[in-house]
Enzyme design. Structure first.
Site, PDB file in Angstrom:
ATOM      1  N   HIS A   1     -11.627  -5.502   8.274  1.00 33.06           N
ATOM      2  CA  HIS A   1     -12.259  -5.306   6.965  1.00 33.06           C
ATOM      3  C   HIS A   1     -13.538  -4.479   7.101  1.00 33.06           C
ATOM      4  O   HIS A   1     -14.468  -4.640   6.331  1.00 33.06           O
ATOM      5  CB  HIS A   1     -12.604  -6.661   6.316  1.00 33.06           C
ATOM      6  CG  HIS A   1     -11.416  -7.492   5.969  1.00 33.06           C
ATOM      7  ND1 HIS A   1     -10.671  -8.157   6.909  1.00 33.06           N
ATOM      8  CD2 HIS A   1     -10.826  -7.752   4.779  1.00 33.06           C
ATOM      9  CE1 HIS A   1      -9.685  -8.811   6.307  1.00 33.06           C
ATOM     10  NE2 HIS A   1      -9.749  -8.577   5.018  1.00 33.06           N
TER      11      HIS A   1
ATOM     12  N   GLU B   1       0.819  -1.213   0.000  1.00 39.77           N
ATOM     13  CA  GLU B   1       0.000   0.000   0.000  1.00 39.77           C
ATOM     14  C   GLU B   1       0.851   1.262   0.000  1.00 39.77           C
ATOM     15  O   GLU B   1       0.490   2.265  -0.624  1.00 39.77           O
ATOM     16  CB  GLU B   1      -0.957   0.002   1.194  1.00 39.77           C
ATOM     17  CG  GLU B   1      -2.136  -0.961   1.065  1.00 39.77           C
ATOM     18  CD  GLU B   1      -1.781  -2.399   1.420  1.00 39.77           C
ATOM     19  OE1 GLU B   1      -0.625  -2.649   1.845  1.00 39.77           O
ATOM     20  OE2 GLU B   1      -2.649  -3.277   1.279  1.00 39.77           O
TER      21      GLU B   1
END
Lengths: 321, 346
Positions: A125, A58
């Protein structure tokens, strides 16, 4: 013929790629696979070399976007889940967000954050990251709650010269539908009155708009008319629309799915308290998720986040105090 | 593939003599600039810290001197020399340290955090390793536009090789096969932390194999070896051979910043080959190669010092930023500026 919130995001990216050769998409599994949620379905085939799988990095993904933006490109990067953007956090808040202020070179990147809780998704999540990115100067933070906004705000996010954190809510991906994509875009930065009312102002955004609208509907039988405001972007935060509504209703509840310490709901109340104290007939209230990680079990999760039921209960408190 | 360039005592056949002289004069100018910065710091005339690259001029100069207009350079802390070789000026250096509003950062950032991104000269942030993926991204965009033969160079220290951004950035550049050269100045200490508390591999160059990229090593105190190594690395990148990792061994001859007396540096290192001053080594090399005389070098040194004085006189006369004239906006899109806080102040 109807279009979902997710299809709107996909369609907006497709249009951006079609209209502007500077646009490209970079992220994990976004290529031939079409993305973990299929937000880039078929785009790799349609735009060869411009929709590319990235390594599981990321920091590097956002860093690449910043470098590409310096060179005049308009990257859209996908964090597979908003939660994982913490690994790219440094590049977002220190590199992308400071570039224009420091160097006068704009940083037109879009960081897509599939956000918020869904059934069984658990602590890593499910997160809502809009507050932490809004805290940093130099970022625009969009939180679309409707199919129309998901489409038009994505297009605007790509077109403006500044970094945009695009918080798209996963719970809305498949279930939220509109008849068609909008022809006319409502510009970002302005809130929208989603439901008019006279008794209290309920300010919210993203998926909580739908819980809030349901709560407002549930209170009709009890004789209350709740005005529901969809912030649409949380940075900038359209204080004027909120204050104008509070001036009419005298009461304020702010609802968010994020954690309670600080954040968007606290910011709205802070602004109304400092600028519109005299407009209030009762102490303003807010409702957020509980101050724990987002739990996995559906029963725990349902109690962790605000729902139409808890929003309605908080509204009753507000209306009778 | 690992290429070790042996120490050169004479000019390498493949190096242009004019380039060698130019490189040495950049090194002298960087040293003169930094000597002045150090004395300004001691006189209390610098706003904030001073971070110098003394002892790293040879490697830093070599890092950017083979770049052309249109290439990308992302320098780091100890790259005063490389910055000058890429087109930065002594004047902009002093402006940034002294807080002139006319410097490239306009008082909004200082010292080594400067650049002109539109010219391919990226401005570092303090977070080490973070520039590796950014330079890679610049190269990625150039390739998307169909440009070929572009090279990007960025620097890192031994400490920076331990960051996640360094790893993610190099791995991604390798996957994308980008023309990126990463120059590692292993100056033995990350602030005060020695190599043996920083990494456990035998040699930082071993990392190149792990990423599947080419690696070069050289003696960072040897200007000729640095030039030859970077010439090869930049050429390899330009010819489409993907990322190149260069590891040079040297010693920082100053503290981390001028506030730091570097008392933690092992005295034996200072006396060893790694502790040599690259400017002294370079002078010997130039004279041995008949590229300069001692008088030439003395004259160039004076000219460098005079250039620094001229720039300082100008920079010192320039005004700092005016807080009342600032727009205090961190984004450029007017209708998305959150005006609330301005309204609150009024």
């Amino acid at each position: 013929m109807s279009v979902t919130y997710l299809e709107a995001i996909r369609a907006a990216q497709e249009k951006a790629l079609t209209d502007d050769p500077r646009v490209f998409i970079y992220g994990q599994d976004v290529g031939a696979f079409g993305g973990a949620f299929k937000a880039t379905k078929n785009l790799a085939a349609e735009f060869p070399g411009r929709v590319m799988d990235a390594p599981l990095s990321e920091d590097a993904i956002v860093g690449l976007a910043v470098g590409a933006a310096i060179e005049g490109a308009r990257p859209i990067v996908e964090m597979q889940f908003a939660d994982f953007s913490t690994v790219g956090f440094n590049q977002i808040v220190n590199q992308a967000a400071t570039l224009y202020y420091r160097t006068d070179v704009p940083c037109p990147i879009v960081v897509r954050l599939p956000s918020g809780g869904t059934l069984g998704a658990g602590p890593f999540h499910s997160q809502s990251m809009e507050a932490i990115y809004s805290h940093y100067p130099g970022l625009v933070v969009m939180t679309p709650a409707t199919v129309e906004d998901a489409y038009s705000m994505m297009l605007e996010a790509v077109s403006i010269d500044d970094p945009v954190i695009f918080c798209e809510h996963k719970l809305l991906y498949y279930h939220l539908k509109a008849d068609k994509l909008p022809d006319v875009a409502q510009p970002a930065g302005k809130a929208r009155i989603a439901r008019a009312g006279r008794d209290a102002t309920l300010v919210t955004y993203s998926a909580m708009l739908h819980e809030s609208l349901q709560a407002a509907e549930d209170l009709v039988e009890e004789g209350w008319q709740i005005e529901v405001i969809d912030l649409r972007t949380v940075k900038p935060l359209d204080t004027d629309t909120v204050l104008a509504s509070v001036a009419r209703t005298g009461r304020l509840l702010v609802v968010g799915e994020a954690w309670p310490w600080g954040g968007v709901t606290a910011e709205v109340i802070s602004r109304v308290a400092t600028e519109g104290f005299g407009l209030l007939d009762a102490a303003p209230m807010r409702l957020n998720a509980k101050d724990t990680p987002v739990p996995y079990h559906p029963d725990l999760w349902a109690a962790h986040r605000p729902t139409a039921t808890t929003v309605a209960a908080r509204l009753r408190q507000l209306l009778t105090q | 593939m690992v290429t070790a360039v042996k120490e050169k005592t004479v000019a390498h056949n493949d190096l242009d003599p004019a380039l060698i002289v130019r490189a040495y004069r950049v090194m002298l100018l960087a040293r003169a600039t930094e000597d002045k910065l150090a004395s300004l710091y001691r006189a209390g005339m610098i706003k904030g810290g001073v971070f110098l690259g003394k002892g790293q001029e040879a490697l830093s100069t070599a890092s950017s001197i083979f770049l052309k207009k249109g290439d990308i350079f992302g320098p780091l802390i100890r790259d005063q020399a490389g910055r000058l070789a890429f087109g930065d000026t002594v004047l902009d250096t002093l402006r940034t340290y002294l807080g002139s509003a006319q410097g490239p950062m306009r008082g909004r950032d200082g010292n080594i955090h400067r650049g002109r991104p539109r010219d391919g000269y990226y401005a570092m942030i303090s977070h080490l390793g973070a520039l590796v993926p950014v330079v890679a991204g610049g190269l990625y965009a150039r390739r998307l536009r169909g440009e070929t033969g572009v090279v990007g160079v960025t620097s890192i220290g031994d400490g920076g090789t331990s960051t996640g951004a360094f790893h993610e950035g190099i791995n991604m550049a390798a996957v994308e096969h980008l023309p990126l050269v990463v120059v590692v100045a292993n100056n033995q200490y990350a602030y005060s932390t020695p190599n043996n508390r920083q990494f456990a591999c035998a040699d930082l160059l071993d990392k190149a194999a792990g990423y599947g990229i080419a690696g070069f090593k050289c003696d960072g105190t040897d200007p000729m070896a640095c030039l030859e190594t970077l010439r090869l690395a930049v050429q390899a990148a330009r010819e489409g051979n993907g990322p190149q990792l260069v590891v040079a061994t040297l010693l920082r001859l100053v503290g981390h910043g001028e506030h730091d007396d570097a008392g933690y540096v092992d005295a034996a290192l200072r006396k060893a080959n790694v502790g040599r001053d690259c400017l002294e080594v370079g002078a010997r090399q130039l004279i041995a190669a008949d590229l300069a005389t001692a008088d030439n070098i003395s004259q160039w040194t004076k000219e460098a010092q005079a250039e620094v004085e001229t720039a300082l006189n100008k920079a010192q006369r320039e005004k700092g930023p005016n807080p009342n004239a600032e727009d205090w906006q961190a984004i450029s899109t007017e209708h998305l500026v959150d005006g609330h806080y301005d309204a609150e102040e009024e």
